[in-house]
Design an enzyme around this catalytic site. Structure first.
Site, mmCIF file in Angstrom:
data_model
loop_
_atom_site.group_PDB
_atom_site.id
_atom_site.type_symbol
_atom_site.label_atom_id
_atom_site.label_comp_id
_atom_site.label_asym_id
_atom_site.label_seq_id
_atom_site.Cartn_x
_atom_site.Cartn_y
_atom_site.Cartn_z
ATOM 1 N N ASP A 67 16.111 -14.156 -1.373
ATOM 2 C CA ASP A 67 16.987 -13.100 -1.877
ATOM 3 C C ASP A 67 16.271 -12.236 -2.926
ATOM 4 O O ASP A 67 15.360 -12.705 -3.608
ATOM 5 C CB ASP A 67 18.240 -13.745 -2.488
ATOM 6 N N ASN A 89 24.168 -9.512 8.142
ATOM 7 C CA ASN A 89 23.183 -8.478 7.794
ATOM 8 C C ASN A 89 23.161 -7.292 8.760
ATOM 9 O O ASN A 89 22.639 -6.232 8.432
ATOM 10 C CB ASN A 89 21.761 -9.068 7.668
HETATM 11 C C1 FPP Z 1 17.517 -10.516 1.101
HETATM 12 O O1 FPP Z 1 17.217 -9.608 0.063
HETATM 13 C C2 FPP Z 1 16.512 -10.397 2.138
HETATM 14 C C3 FPP Z 1 16.731 -10.082 3.436
HETATM 15 C C4 FPP Z 1 18.059 -9.831 4.011
HETATM 16 C C5 FPP Z 1 15.603 -9.948 4.381
HETATM 17 C C6 FPP Z 1 14.610 -11.084 4.291
HETATM 18 C C7 FPP Z 1 13.380 -10.668 4.950
HETATM 19 C C8 FPP Z 1 12.153 -10.886 4.463
HETATM 20 C C9 FPP Z 1 11.852 -11.656 3.256
HETATM 21 C C10 FPP Z 1 11.044 -10.297 5.234
HETATM 22 C C11 FPP Z 1 10.134 -11.291 5.784
HETATM 23 C C12 FPP Z 1 10.664 -12.116 6.872
HETATM 24 C C13 FPP Z 1 10.013 -12.322 8.023
HETATM 25 C C14 FPP Z 1 10.507 -13.365 8.968
HETATM 26 C C15 FPP Z 1 8.839 -11.533 8.410
HETATM 27 P P1 FPP Z 1 18.191 -8.409 -0.185
HETATM 28 O O2 FPP Z 1 17.751 -7.275 0.638
HETATM 29 O O3 FPP Z 1 19.596 -8.878 0.059
HETATM 30 O O4 FPP Z 1 17.956 -8.117 -1.698
HETATM 31 P P2 FPP Z 1 19.034 -7.643 -2.752
HETATM 32 O O5 FPP Z 1 20.106 -8.716 -2.790
HETATM 33 O O6 FPP Z 1 18.278 -7.551 -4.019
HETATM 34 O O7 FPP Z 1 19.561 -6.327 -2.270
#
Ligand code: FPP
Length: 236
Positions: free
Chosen positions: A16, A64
């Site tokens: 996260d 998502n």
């Molecule tokens: C949550 O942070 C993250 C995600 C929904 C995407 C996770 C993906 C990666 C870490 C990329 C790498 C993965 C692979 C398999 C290549 P958020 O966007 O919810 O952050 P925020 O809560 O600060 O908005």
């Protein structure tokens, strides 16, 4: 490494804070995801170095899909790139790769890349990487329940055959041990549907670091914290 460090066999991470990391730097959220992918690579290497056997990461939830289209499209490109361009690295490092989640919602190109990487790495035993994609804990439990109901209806099993072992055999993590330690970066203290069945005796750790800044040092701190925990599994 400290002598009395207990190494968790299976670590699961809710990656996260990519968006917040980017916002803090005045960058687009997508830059956060790109750097999250780099942090994932570092984390795999650190897990292997510390002797962790399985890493499960939450990359994309069933919820998502409702993010802005541009962000979803970007993540799909990132996943496809990982599944194709990074596959050589996973094979070289003898990493068994599994997708946890319903593949059918992804494009045929992504589904094929997922299946190819799973089959190319199926026989590796040293280290397992599970990537939760289009995963939801409720959806997983409903999937298992439906499959069991079908087996019951067709007479393949009887009601008395339904126990924990049978139920687990219908989960995406079939045949794997549950996570010993679940880490959620970025300070939020909730599971958001991650591994609901599998987490019943897991230890939890919530560092404030955003995932793109997660590294070997952060993983070491998490393992130190885990080592202090007294796991009793309901016993005294
Ligand atoms: C949550 O942070 C993250 C995600 C929904 C995407 C996770 C993906 C990666 C870490 C990329 C790498 C993965 C692979 C398999 C290549 P958020 O966007 O919810 O952050 P925020 O809560 O600060 O908005």
């Amino acid at each position: 490494m400290e002598e009395n460090l207990k190494i968790p066999g299976h670590i699961a991470i809710i990656m996260d804070g990519n968006g917040r990391w980017a916002k803090k730097k005045g960058l687009a959220r997508t830059v956060g995801h790109t750097n999250g992918a780099k942090a994932l690579q570092r984390t795999i290497e650190a897990c292997k170095k510390f002797g962790v056997k399985t890493l499960t990461v939450y990359a994309f939830s069933t919820e998502n899909w409702s993010r802005p289209k541009e962000e979803v499209d970007f993540l799909m490109k990132l996943f496809l790139n990982y599944l194709t361009k990074q596959s050589k690295k996973l094979i070289e490092n003898k990493i068994k790769f599994n997708v946890l989640g319903d593949k059918l919602r992804f494009s045929p190109e992504i589904q094929n890349a997922m299946k190819k990487l799973e089959s190319d790495t199926q026989n590796f035993t040293e280290f397992t990487l599970n990537v939760a994609l289009n995963y939801g804990g409720h959806a997983e439990i409903i999937k298992a329940t439906k499959e069991i109901a079908e087996d019951l209806k067709s007479g393949k099993i009887s009601v008395d055959d339904i126990d924990e072992k049978l139920f687990e055999s219908h989960l995406y993590t079939c045949g794997q041990l549950p996570p010993d330690l679940i880490i959620r970066t970025s300070g939020e203290q909730r599971l958001s549907g991650f591994l609901l069945w599998q987490s019943s005796y897991s230890e939890f750790y919530f560092p404030s670091v955003h995932f793109p800044d997660f590294d070997e040092k952060q993983l070491y701190i998490a393992i130190q914290e885990y080592s202090k925990r007294d796991r009793r599994y309901g016993k005294v």
